[in-house]
Design a protein around this motif. Structure first.
Motif, mmCIF file in Angstrom:
data_model
loop_
_atom_site.group_PDB
_atom_site.id
_atom_site.type_symbol
_atom_site.label_atom_id
_atom_site.label_comp_id
_atom_site.label_asym_id
_atom_site.label_seq_id
_atom_site.Cartn_x
_atom_site.Cartn_y
_atom_site.Cartn_z
ATOM 1 N N LEU A 88 0.824 -1.212 0.000
ATOM 2 C CA LEU A 88 0.000 0.000 0.000
ATOM 3 C C LEU A 88 0.858 1.262 0.000
ATOM 4 O O LEU A 88 0.564 2.226 -0.703
ATOM 5 N N ALA A 89 1.920 1.249 0.802
ATOM 6 C CA ALA A 89 2.831 2.401 0.830
ATOM 7 C C ALA A 89 3.489 2.587 -0.530
ATOM 8 O O ALA A 89 3.660 3.723 -0.995
ATOM 9 N N GLN A 92 0.970 4.162 -2.897
ATOM 10 C CA GLN A 92 0.830 5.592 -2.635
ATOM 11 C C GLN A 92 2.026 6.367 -3.190
ATOM 12 O O GLN A 92 1.858 7.404 -3.824
ATOM 13 N N ARG A 93 3.224 5.867 -2.952
ATOM 14 C CA ARG A 93 4.427 6.545 -3.467
ATOM 15 C C ARG A 93 4.432 6.578 -4.986
ATOM 16 O O ARG A 93 4.796 7.576 -5.596
ATOM 17 N N SER A 96 2.032 9.138 -6.123
ATOM 18 C CA SER A 96 2.612 10.452 -5.810
ATOM 19 C C SER A 96 3.689 10.831 -6.819
ATOM 20 O O SER A 96 3.768 11.986 -7.240
ATOM 21 N N GLN A 161 -3.077 15.267 -5.008
ATOM 22 C CA GLN A 161 -2.044 14.798 -4.078
ATOM 23 C C GLN A 161 -2.575 14.792 -2.648
ATOM 24 O O GLN A 161 -2.341 13.849 -1.895
ATOM 25 N N LEU A 164 -5.036 11.955 -2.311
ATOM 26 C CA LEU A 164 -4.286 10.699 -2.254
ATOM 27 C C LEU A 164 -3.732 10.482 -0.852
ATOM 28 O O LEU A 164 -3.823 9.375 -0.304
ATOM 29 N N GLY A 165 -3.180 11.525 -0.263
ATOM 30 C CA GLY A 165 -2.677 11.425 1.106
ATOM 31 C C GLY A 165 -3.775 11.082 2.091
ATOM 32 O O GLY A 165 -3.583 10.270 2.996
ATOM 33 N N PHE A 168 -4.849 7.346 1.777
ATOM 34 C CA PHE A 168 -3.928 6.373 2.338
ATOM 35 C C PHE A 168 -3.557 6.646 3.788
ATOM 36 O O PHE A 168 -2.896 5.837 4.418
ATOM 37 N N SER A 169 -3.965 7.792 4.340
ATOM 38 C CA SER A 169 -3.528 8.147 5.697
ATOM 39 C C SER A 169 -4.035 7.185 6.765
ATOM 40 O O SER A 169 -3.365 6.963 7.757
#
Length: 172
Positions: A88-89, A92-93, A96, A161, A164-165, A168-169
């Protein structure tokens, strides 16, 4: 971690640029092509044997960029995160990187327009940005003789952005 991140960002950026150039069918200047292809061929060529281009897209480049971000993010496994959290990280990256890449291209185009609109790379950067700016230019009128589509595009990418943050936060 900083060195791994810097190398991953450079390689991932080259792979994403390679994908985008082919997706919108923009022929890069020789210097850009040489840099991009030399930096990414070691990964794209073997991946093409497994993942052929379909629909005119260079999926090997896109998947290669995700593999690079996944590899760089897997360092988080050492911090005790589960493989699912690392995936998942990495996603997200990866998303981004795409958004920041588009923002960087728009900023470079703005700088070219202010400093030297006839720079050798200016038409290439304009061509890369055109698919993003075309729909905005249809809806945002010129103000005087000023095209605000670049500013609107950067703001929309920043909003994406932030969203998106927020998306996923809750996962980390």
């Amino acid at each position: 971690m900083l060195i791994v991140d810097a190398i991953a960002t450079l390689l991932g950026g080259a792979l994403l640029l390679r994908f985008w150039m082919q997706a919108i069918r923009v022929r890069p200047p020789a210097s850009v092509a040489q840099f991009t292809f030399q930096l990414s061929d070691w990964l794209v060529r073997p991946l093409r044997r497994i993942v052929p281009g379909v629909g005119g897209y260079d999926w090997a480049s896109l998947i290669g960029a995700f593999l690079i971000v996944l590899l760089a993010t897997s360092v988080l496994l050492l911090a005790g995160l589960s493989p699912q959290m690392v995936a998942l990280a990495a996603l997200q990256r990866f998303l981004s990187w795409i958004l920041y890449g588009f923002m960087a291209l728009l900023i470079v185009e703005a700088i070219f327009s202010w400093v030297n609109p006839h720079a050798p790379l200016a038409p290439f950067v304009r061509a890369l940005n055109e698919p993003l700016l075309r729909p905005i230019r249809r809806t945002v009128p010129l103000v005087g003789n000023l095209d605000l589509s670049l500013l609107v595009a950067v703001i929309l990418l920043q909003i994406a952005q932030i969203l998106l943050g927020m998306l996923f936060s809750g996962h980390f």
